[in-house]
Design an enzyme around this catalytic site. Structure first.
Site, PDB file in Angstrom:
ATOM      1  N   GLU A   1      -2.124  -2.000  -3.595  1.00  0.00           N
ATOM      2  CA  GLU A   1      -3.375  -1.286  -3.348  1.00  0.00           C
ATOM      3  C   GLU A   1      -3.182   0.215  -3.525  1.00  0.00           C
ATOM      4  O   GLU A   1      -2.281   0.809  -2.924  1.00  0.00           O
ATOM      5  CB  GLU A   1      -3.891  -1.564  -1.937  1.00  0.00           C
ATOM      6  CG  GLU A   1      -5.214  -0.875  -1.652  1.00  0.00           C
ATOM      7  CD  GLU A   1      -5.632  -0.939  -0.194  1.00  0.00           C
ATOM      8  OE1 GLU A   1      -6.387  -0.053   0.237  1.00  0.00           O
ATOM      9  OE2 GLU A   1      -5.190  -1.865   0.516  1.00  0.00           O
TER      10      GLU A   1
ATOM     11  N   GLY B   1      -7.671   5.763  -2.175  1.00  0.00           N
ATOM     12  CA  GLY B   1      -8.883   6.428  -2.647  1.00  0.00           C
ATOM     13  C   GLY B   1      -9.366   5.853  -3.963  1.00  0.00           C
ATOM     14  O   GLY B   1      -9.349   4.648  -4.179  1.00  0.00           O
TER      15      GLY B   1
ATOM     16  N   LYS C   1       0.902  -1.161   0.000  1.00  0.00           N
ATOM     17  CA  LYS C   1       0.000   0.000   0.000  1.00  0.00           C
ATOM     18  C   LYS C   1       0.931   1.198   0.000  1.00  0.00           C
ATOM     19  O   LYS C   1       1.271   1.736   1.063  1.00  0.00           O
ATOM     20  CB  LYS C   1      -0.908  -0.009   1.229  1.00  0.00           C
ATOM     21  CG  LYS C   1      -1.966   1.096   1.198  1.00  0.00           C
ATOM     22  CD  LYS C   1      -2.883   1.007   2.406  1.00  0.00           C
ATOM     23  CE  LYS C   1      -3.876   2.173   2.431  1.00  0.00           C
ATOM     24  NZ  LYS C   1      -4.880   2.090   1.358  1.00  0.00           N
TER      25      LYS C   1
ATOM     26  N   ASP D   1      -4.336  -0.351   7.516  1.00  0.00           N
ATOM     27  CA  ASP D   1      -4.513  -1.191   6.334  1.00  0.00           C
ATOM     28  C   ASP D   1      -3.178  -1.756   5.848  1.00  0.00           C
ATOM     29  O   ASP D   1      -3.084  -2.931   5.456  1.00  0.00           O
ATOM     30  CB  ASP D   1      -5.174  -0.389   5.214  1.00  0.00           C
ATOM     31  CG  ASP D   1      -6.621  -0.023   5.532  1.00  0.00           C
ATOM     32  OD1 ASP D   1      -7.204  -0.651   6.437  1.00  0.00           O
ATOM     33  OD2 ASP D   1      -7.149   0.885   4.878  1.00  0.00           O
TER      34      ASP D   1
END
Length: 223
Positions: A116, A119, A38, A55
């Site tokens: 990932e 938004g 991420k 996350d």
């Protein structure tokens, strides 16, 4: 060389991370080594003097190999705002080439790497570039997570159109059922199936708690 996928979504808070975790479990169940990234995260907390994102920590823990946190999430910001604003407030400029370099190092270590986004598809990352530019630079097929809630048809169709216009390969989409009270759930999903040629890869049912093994069994198309 490993296979990679870029996970984007129709909005923030619609299940991108849970979808990423579920896909990581899906590939692990096939006996493949899996890593995740991420690269950019806003809304991070101080943990032992360092910024950490919930996350990103989930993705780090779900991986087949434990990577240093900074490899999973090179850009972590405290403010829970759009990343280009969070970066500006922190005196940092998000460098997409740096993310690509991190990815190229990581992909040598695993069979599959999932990245990932942050938004939605057109969220700005710096003064000139947005999430779409990151996907293009990584040159990865895109998987779109659609948060199934009121208004999702419009958001999904706009996102599908923008992805198609950008020229990246879209591998398919995931229906993330985030609204327990959603009316006409199946009909909404069917409408989206009819509105795009992108295959439906999975329907992730509403759950209060993340269960990667259960979610991984809902993947219905071959990846």
């Amino acid at each position: 060389m490993s296979q990679g996928y870029f996970i984007t979504g129709t909005d923030t808070g619609i299940g991108k991370t849970w979808s990423t975790i579920s896909l990581m479990q899906y590939f692990k169940n096939q006996g493949q080594t899996v890593l995740g990234m991420k690269p950019i995260a806003s809304g991070c907390d101080q943990v032992d003097g360092c910024l950490r994102n919930e996350d990103a920590l989930l993705i780090q823990r779900q991986a087949s190999l434990i990577l240093p946190y900074e490899d999973v999430n090179p850009y972590a910001f405290a403010l829970a705002v759009s990343p280009h604003i969070a970066a500006e407030q922190a005196g940092v400029e998000i460098d997409l080439d740096n993310i690509v370099e991190k990815y190229q190092q990581i992909e040598k270590l695993a069979d599959v790497v999932l990245v990932e986004g942050v938004g939605g598809w057109l969220v700005p990352l710096n003064a000139q570039e947005d999430v779409a530019d990151l996907a293009l630079k990584l040159d990865l097929p895109v998987i779109v997570v659609v948060g199934i809630r009121l208004g999702c048809i419009n958001q999904a169709k706009l996102t599908f159109a923008a992805i198609q216009q950008s020229g990246v390969q879209c591998h398919g989409w995931i229906a993330s059922c985030i609204d327990r009270e959603m009316l006409m759930l199946d009909e909404n999903i069917q409408t989206l199936c009819q509105s795009t040629e992108m295959p439906l890869l999975a329907v992730l049912s509403y759950m209060e708690k993340l269960d990667p093994e259960c979610f991984s069994r809902e993947v219905r198309a071959k990846l």
